[in-house]
Design an enzyme around this catalytic site. Structure first.
Site, short mmCIF file in Angstrom:
data_model
loop_
_atom_site.label_atom_id
_atom_site.label_comp_id
_atom_site.label_asym_id
_atom_site.label_seq_id
_atom_site.Cartn_x
_atom_site.Cartn_y
_atom_site.Cartn_z
N SER A 181 0.85 -1.20 0.00
CA SER A 181 0.00 0.00 0.00
C SER A 181 0.88 1.24 0.00
O SER A 181 2.05 1.17 -0.39
CB SER A 181 -0.95 -0.04 1.21
N ASN A 182 0.34 2.38 0.39
CA ASN A 182 1.11 3.62 0.42
C ASN A 182 0.63 4.51 1.56
O ASN A 182 -0.31 4.15 2.27
CB ASN A 182 1.02 4.33 -0.93
N HIS A 183 1.29 5.66 1.73
CA HIS A 183 1.03 6.52 2.90
C HIS A 183 -0.12 7.49 2.73
O HIS A 183 -0.26 8.41 3.53
CB HIS A 183 2.28 7.30 3.26
N ALA A 213 -4.71 7.49 -4.11
CA ALA A 213 -3.32 7.12 -4.44
C ALA A 213 -3.36 5.65 -4.85
O ALA A 213 -3.28 4.75 -4.02
CB ALA A 213 -2.42 7.34 -3.22
#
Ligand code: CTP
Ligand code: CA
Length: 221
Positions: free
Chosen positions: A33-35, A100
């Site tokens: 995943s991402n922030h 995102a």
């Protein structure tokens, strides 16, 4: 659902917004995943609802509270986000991809938890479809808005995305700065349109930025 004194200049508009990260599974207990915090997308959903729009918010996992008066759809992987966006696209007037989206997913999701064996592990990542570019291909009168997260050559990269994805508006984020963007409270963005000078929206809260983005969208229409 609206008792505020806000101007109702989005009344009657159907607004579809994606927000937050996507989550790409590796095995039953692990993921990529991402922030992304989801704050910018949620601020857009809140602002649109306050201004009278009929809002659908499609969101990856975040720690945020669901905005009031908004249709909320939870998603995990990019494939699920794509399906949901495409299903809701034709009935929408304004579509904003603030999510995102992971650029890759794991080729073979392991059906069981992967066991360590003292060896290195290689994951094969496969490209995800560009959801926004796909919407740009099928749009029929929808106002299509994308985001760009860049660390270098901001304007050049932003303009490329604006054109390539057939967008009406691109919100350009400088993610090399830690005081704004991704996980921060505030943001500072540039709004890019075809054949126009970029418009800087100076550092302010994500709620204020969201309202400026809708002001610009209403200028387009
Ligand atoms: N986006 C999308 N589908 C993807 C990747 C991105 O719809 N698979 C959307 C994002 O929601 C955003 C815009 O495209 O609105 C730009 O995302 P960004 O990551 O900045 O650009 P990419 O086109 O993915 O290119 P790169 O990451 O290589 O800069
Ligand atoms: Ca990307």
């Amino acid at each position: 659902n609206n008792l505020s004194a806000e101007k109702q200049d989005l009344a009657g508009r159907k607004v579809l917004i994606s927000a937050g990260p996507t989550v790409e599974p590796i095995d039953p207990v692990r993921y990529l995943s991402n922030h992304s915090s989801g704050k910018m997308g949620y601020a857009l959903a809140n602002a649109a609802a306050k201004r009278g729009a009929e809002v659908t918010l499609v969101s990856g996992p975040t720690r945020l509270t669901k905005p009031a008066g908004v249709k909320f759809i939870q998603i995990q992987a990019a494939a699920e986000l794509q399906e949901t966006m495409e299903k809701n696209f034709s009935k929408s007037d304004i579509v904003i991809m603030a999510a995102a989206v992971s650029d890759y997913h794991v080729d073979q999701v392991a059906p069981q938890k992967i066991k360590k064996n003292g060896q290195d592990l290689e994951l094969h990542l496969v490209s995800n479809p560009d959801i926004l570019a796909g919407l740009g291909q099928i749009k029929k009168g929808q106002i299509l808005v994308g985001f760009a997260a860049e660390t270098e050559n901001l304007l050049a990269n932003g303009n490329k995305k604006l054109q390539k994805k057939n967008l009406d508006l691109l919100v350009l984020n400088d993610v090399s700065r830690t005081d704004i963007g991704f996980n921060a409270e505030d943001n500072e963005v540039r709004l890019l349109r075809a054949r126009r000078e970029p418009r800087l929206i100076a550092k302010s809260s994500k709620d204020q930025i969201a309202n400026q983005i809708f002001d610009e969208i209403l200028n387009l229409a």
